[in-house]
Motif scaffolding. Structure first.
Motif, mmCIF file in Angstrom:
data_model
loop_
_atom_site.group_PDB
_atom_site.id
_atom_site.type_symbol
_atom_site.label_atom_id
_atom_site.label_comp_id
_atom_site.label_asym_id
_atom_site.label_seq_id
_atom_site.Cartn_x
_atom_site.Cartn_y
_atom_site.Cartn_z
ATOM 1 N N PRO A 44 0.812 -1.220 0.000
ATOM 2 C CA PRO A 44 0.000 0.000 0.000
ATOM 3 C C PRO A 44 0.844 1.268 0.000
ATOM 4 C CG PRO A 44 -0.890 -1.587 1.541
ATOM 5 C CD PRO A 44 0.451 -2.111 1.101
ATOM 6 N N VAL A 45 0.414 2.231 -0.773
ATOM 7 C CA VAL A 45 1.066 3.536 -0.853
ATOM 8 C C VAL A 45 -0.021 4.603 -0.801
ATOM 9 C CG1 VAL A 45 3.050 2.694 -2.174
ATOM 10 C CG2 VAL A 45 1.013 3.505 -3.386
ATOM 11 N N ASP A 46 0.408 5.830 -0.599
ATOM 12 C CA ASP A 46 -0.540 6.940 -0.479
ATOM 13 C C ASP A 46 -0.536 7.829 -1.719
ATOM 14 O OD1 ASP A 46 -1.459 6.299 2.009
ATOM 15 O OD2 ASP A 46 -0.013 7.543 3.073
ATOM 16 N N LEU A 64 -8.974 5.384 -8.279
ATOM 17 C CA LEU A 64 -8.103 5.224 -7.121
ATOM 18 C C LEU A 64 -8.916 4.888 -5.876
ATOM 19 C CD1 LEU A 64 -5.586 8.196 -7.593
ATOM 20 C CD2 LEU A 64 -5.319 5.820 -8.317
ATOM 21 N N ARG A 65 -10.041 5.555 -5.710
ATOM 22 C CA ARG A 65 -10.873 5.290 -4.528
ATOM 23 C C ARG A 65 -11.480 3.884 -4.582
ATOM 24 N NH1 ARG A 65 -10.956 9.318 -1.208
ATOM 25 N NH2 ARG A 65 -10.742 11.485 -1.933
ATOM 26 N N GLU A 99 -5.192 5.576 0.157
ATOM 27 C CA GLU A 99 -4.193 4.512 0.249
ATOM 28 C C GLU A 99 -4.673 3.355 -0.605
ATOM 29 O OE1 GLU A 99 -1.999 2.401 3.933
ATOM 30 O OE2 GLU A 99 -4.011 1.654 3.511
ATOM 31 N N LEU A 100 -3.784 2.840 -1.459
ATOM 32 C CA LEU A 100 -4.138 1.720 -2.324
ATOM 33 C C LEU A 100 -2.892 0.903 -2.610
ATOM 34 C CD1 LEU A 100 -4.684 2.887 -6.023
ATOM 35 C CD2 LEU A 100 -3.470 4.254 -4.326
ATOM 36 N N ASP A 104 -2.089 -1.546 -8.005
ATOM 37 C CA ASP A 104 -3.270 -0.903 -8.588
ATOM 38 C C ASP A 104 -2.957 0.517 -9.048
ATOM 39 O OD1 ASP A 104 -4.783 -3.170 -8.123
ATOM 40 O OD2 ASP A 104 -5.472 -2.489 -6.171
ATOM 41 N N LEU A 105 -2.159 1.244 -8.269
ATOM 42 C CA LEU A 105 -1.789 2.600 -8.678
ATOM 43 C C LEU A 105 -1.029 2.571 -9.997
ATOM 44 C CD1 LEU A 105 -1.506 5.634 -8.247
ATOM 45 C CD2 LEU A 105 0.485 5.174 -6.787
ATOM 46 N N ALA A 106 -0.039 1.678 -10.115
ATOM 47 C CA ALA A 106 0.734 1.593 -11.350
ATOM 48 C C ALA A 106 -0.144 1.233 -12.543
ATOM 49 C CB ALA A 106 1.853 0.563 -11.185
ATOM 50 N N GLU A 107 -1.090 0.328 -12.329
ATOM 51 C CA GLU A 107 -1.973 -0.087 -13.429
ATOM 52 C C GLU A 107 -2.893 1.049 -13.858
ATOM 53 O OE1 GLU A 107 -5.281 -3.555 -14.481
ATOM 54 O OE2 GLU A 107 -4.177 -3.626 -12.585
#
Length: 381
Positions: A44-46, A64-65, A99-100, A104-107
């Motif tokens: 997880p990252v912010d 993102l949410r 936070e995710l 998922d953020l990279a995708e």
């Protein structure tokens, strides 16, 4: 004016963000990534502050949410698993943060950029030769190509930084901590809580992530000569030695480490360079300024990539001036984070039993809360 070309090394967080905004600034970006596809530890990252504003402008906030994690508190436990402290995430008062999992953020960032940039996977930069007109780039697998600009967004162990600025050891400072992550196959017992166990100089946390747990190991240790961040056999031995005799779930988690083929381990390092650019080559994300023991690296990567693209859009024919403006602006965000890494490590990984007891008594202190909500590290942005 002929469309300007830019090669971006790295398809993590900074790379796709930069590609998206460079395309809108009139450039033709190409992103090259060593891995065969999108990769990440999933930790997880912010996305917060300036990165949240970048996400809004990209139209990806809703996605993102949807991918956000459900952790609402941090619980400290002892050897027997009894709770010794609890910190609610709401103590930060930062309701706009997301936070995710970094996967998922990279995708999501890649999906936003892929129609506006060329992505080349399973290849890497091996040589750079620049002149007044551009940069000739040699690749490990693909044919040589020429670009107007080259940006290294390839993380702590940046190939572009090594080729253009010098060996890694000249710019990286070991912060006395190693960190490892391992995805767990089963859902956590409590999907709303991060559970953390400490003994002097060691910490283990299980983060609920999204539907399955992620184990994070954080331990103090001196720099190892010749340490290889890709040597999984070494990493498993380091973890086994570092956590010998630890309580709680640690023996069980170490058994999973021994059997794992997706373990990630690296040293926590601080990257510092006098300049982030040389001629037509510049650095972004962790390649320029790796700072974070926790999840702030992704926020800084997105914010920095936006600023870099914005400045290049202002003066596309004068990259040097654009690089200077980008660096001047983004250092103001980076430098406070770099100063705080040691403090955050002391709070989450106390070196002594006395320090551990004092930390447990002060679990409601805001600096600890701020660090703890990002306790599972991200890979290089």
């Amino acid at each position: 004016m002929t469309e300007r070309t830019a090669l971006i090394s790295g398809a993590g967080v900074a790379g796709p963000t930069l590609a998206y905004w460079l395309a809108r600034a009139g450039f033709r970006p190409t992103v090259v990534e060593r891995a065969a596809g999108l990769r990440s530890s999933g930790s997880p990252v912010d996305v917060r502050g300036p990165a949240a504003r970048v996400a809004d402008r990209m139209g990806i906030t809703a996605k993102l949410r949807e991918a956000s994690t459900s952790a609402r508190s941090l619980k400290f436990v002892d050897d027997a698993g009894r709770r010794t402290g609890r910190v609610p995430m709401s103590a930060l008062g930062a309701g706009s943060d997301i936070e995710l999992p970094r996967t998922d953020l990279a995708e999501i960032l890649h999906d936003a950029a892929r129609d506006h940039a060329e992505f080349v996977f399973h290849d890497s930069v091996t040589e750079l030769h620049q002149d007044d007109g551009g940069v000739d780039v040699t690749f490990e697998r693909g044919a040589p190509r020429r670009f107007d600009l080259v940006i290294g967004a390839d993380g702590l162990h940046s190939a572009v930084r090594r080729l253009a600025f010098g060996p890694e050891e000249a710019f990286t400072e070991h912060m006395g901590v190693y960190i490892a992550t391992l995805p767990l196959s089963e859902p956590p017992a409590d999907p709303t809580a991060i559970v953390m166990y400490n003994s002097p100089g060691r910490a283990v946390a299980v983060h609920p992530s999204r539907g399955h747990g992620i184990a994070a190991f954080m331990f103090r240790g001196d720099a190892l000569p010749g340490f290889d961040h890709r040597d999984t056999v070494l990493h498993k031995r380091m973890l086994t030695d570092a956590y010998a005799g630890a309580g709680w779930r640690v023996p069980e988690l170490l058994e999973r480490v021994r059997e794992a083929d997706d373990l990630y381990l690296d040293a926590v390092s601080r990257v510092r360079l006098d300049r982030w650019h040389t001629g037509r080559i510049a650095l972004a994300g962790d390649a320029a300024s790796c700072v974070s023991l926790f999840g702030d690296g992704s926020t800084l990567a997105m914010a920095g990539a936006f600023t870099l693209a914005e400045e290049l859009g202002r003066t596309p024919l004068d990259a040097t001036s654009a690089f200077r403006r980008y660096e001047s602006a983004h250092r103001k965000l980076v430098e406070p984070k770099q100063r705080n890494v040691s403090t955050a490590a002391a709070l989450l990984i106390p070196a002594t039993r006395g320090g551990l007891a004092a930390r447990n008594l002060g679990t409601r202190l805001l600096p600890l809360v701020s660090a703890a909500r990002r306790l599972v590290p991200a890979r290089a942005a």
